[in-house]
Design a protein around this motif. Structure first.
Motif, PDB file in Angstrom:
ATOM      1  N   VAL A  47       0.707  -1.245   0.145  1.00  0.00           N
ATOM      2  CA  VAL A  47       0.004   0.040  -0.031  1.00  0.00           C
ATOM      3  C   VAL A  47       0.959   1.168   0.144  1.00  0.00           C
ATOM      4  O   VAL A  47       2.090   1.288   0.208  1.00  0.00           O
ATOM      5  N   ASP A  48       0.446   2.366  -0.643  1.00  0.00           N
ATOM      6  CA  ASP A  48       1.001   3.739  -0.475  1.00  0.00           C
ATOM      7  C   ASP A  48       0.248   4.558   0.622  1.00  0.00           C
ATOM      8  O   ASP A  48      -0.839   4.353   0.797  1.00  0.00           O
ATOM      9  N   ASP A  93      -3.694   5.670   0.990  1.00  0.00           N
ATOM     10  CA  ASP A  93      -4.673   4.527   0.566  1.00  0.00           C
ATOM     11  C   ASP A  93      -5.367   4.082   1.855  1.00  0.00           C
ATOM     12  O   ASP A  93      -5.034   4.278   3.098  1.00  0.00           O
ATOM     13  N   THR A  94      -6.635   3.866   1.554  1.00  0.00           N
ATOM     14  CA  THR A  94      -7.701   3.182   2.569  1.00  0.00           C
ATOM     15  C   THR A  94      -7.511   1.845   2.659  1.00  0.00           C
ATOM     16  O   THR A  94      -7.635   1.030   1.772  1.00  0.00           O
ATOM     17  N   VAL A  95      -7.334   1.445   3.869  1.00  0.00           N
ATOM     18  CA  VAL A  95      -7.168  -0.160   4.198  1.00  0.00           C
ATOM     19  C   VAL A  95      -8.173  -0.428   5.275  1.00  0.00           C
ATOM     20  O   VAL A  95      -8.901   0.322   5.942  1.00  0.00           O
TER      21      VAL A  95
END
Length: 337
Positions: free
Chosen positions: A65-66, A69-71
């Motif tokens: 992920v960067d 980003d929504t996780v």
């Protein structure tokens, strides 16, 4: 006539002035009432953050992920290089398979073929012992009757008979052992070794699970601190994760206004980018101890005053609030009565 007109004009001006003064005083009174019925506080947005780090130390294999980003909770965000650990696990599995075979062999006992072979060995040893005993008895009789054999030949026959008898006894014990199977102590020791290997495998598989870094809750990646190829450790976070489910505005209230608010009281939060769209909130925390006004509070009359920290919690499903963002909190005091 002119005087009457002039008097009428003066009277009209006086009436208009009175009306204006009355309207002004009414406006000021209404504004004062509104100010008294509403408490306005200035503050900044706070967001819970989590530092995501691997529990184990190894080289980072991938970062998935960067920043921004929504996780989701449980989502894999990074992994470590686990080749060496996987090879060790495969070796342990082979050792467990071998030890399991040894345990099964002890539990199942000897095969019928092994038992029959042990019995045949015993029968052959008994026959050899009987033959050696017969030879010794005949040699002894000859030696005693006519001394037709030497003393050395008699001793040799005696020793051979004793050796064949001992061999027969050993063959008997081997046959009985084949019939009885393994001792309970040997079975218990083999099973304990198997359990130790299985526990070691479980531990290594748990360590392998820690080579995968997952998000503990829903949130947004705020900082990406390490890259593939970097060495990870428990003290070196890979990400900074902002939690989305609860945010709050940290504001400060004067001691004279402290009695006007309480935990659970409704509030409205305004931000500069959406001045006409309030975000509903609720007072969730009021400090028990006063402190000097923080530098972030830009109200001149409060700079030297003692104030109390207040946290207004809000739900922000649209994720418009950012860490440190200035915000204005309004509290309806009339509705709280």
């Amino acid at each position: 006539m002119k005087r009457n007109k002039k008097g009428m004009a003066i009277l009209l001006v006086l009436l208009l002035a009175c009306a204006a003064y009355f309207a002004y005083t009414q406006y000021e009174t209404a504004a004062a009432r509104r100010a008294a019925a509403q408490l306005t506080l200035s503050g900044n947005v706070d967001v819970r953050e989590v530092s995501l780090a691997f529990r184990e130390s190894d080289r980072i294999d991938s970062v998935l992920v960067d920043e921004g980003d929504t996780v989701k909770a449980g989502q894999v965000v990074a992994t470590l290089d686990s080749k060496e650990l996987q090879l060790g696990i495969q070796k342990l599995k082979s050792q467990i398979a071998a030890q399991q075979s040894a345990v099964d062999k002890l539990l199942n006992g000897n095969r019928p073929e092994d038992i029959r072979q042990a019995q045949a060995n015993y029968d052959a040893a008994v026959s050899a012992a009987k033959n050696a005993a017969g030879v010794y008895n005949r040699t002894k009789q000859i030696y005693e009757d006519i001394q037709g054999v030497s003393r050395q030949e008699l001793d040799t026959a005696q020793h051979d008979a004793a050796a064949k008898a001992a061999t027969a006894e050993a063959a008997k014990q081997a046959w009985e052992l084949a019939q009885n199977g393994a001792r309970h102590e040997d079975i218990a020791a083999a099973q304990a070794n198997l359990k130790a290997l299985q526990d070691e495998l479980a531990q290594e598989e748990y360590v392998l699970s820690q080579y995968v870094l997952t998000a503990p809750t829903d949130g947004v990646i705020r900082s990406r601190l390490l890259e593939p190829g970097d060495m990870a450790s428990p003290s070196a976070p890979v990400f900074k994760l902002s939690i989305l489910n609860k945010k709050w505005v940290r504001a400060y209230v004067k001691e004279t206004d402290l009695g006007k608010i309480h935990e659970g009281q409704a509030a409205q939060v305004y931000i500069d980018s959406q001045p006409d769209t309030p975000i509903a909130g609720q007072i969730g925390y009021i400090a028990d101890t006063a402190e000097f006004t923080p530098k972030t509070v830009q109200t001149d009359e409060l700079r030297t005053a003692l104030v109390y920290e207040v946290r207004v919690y809000v739900d922000d499903p649209q994720n418009v609030l950012r860490l440190g963002m200035p915000a204005t909190v309004t509290i309806d005091l009339e509705g709280a009565k």
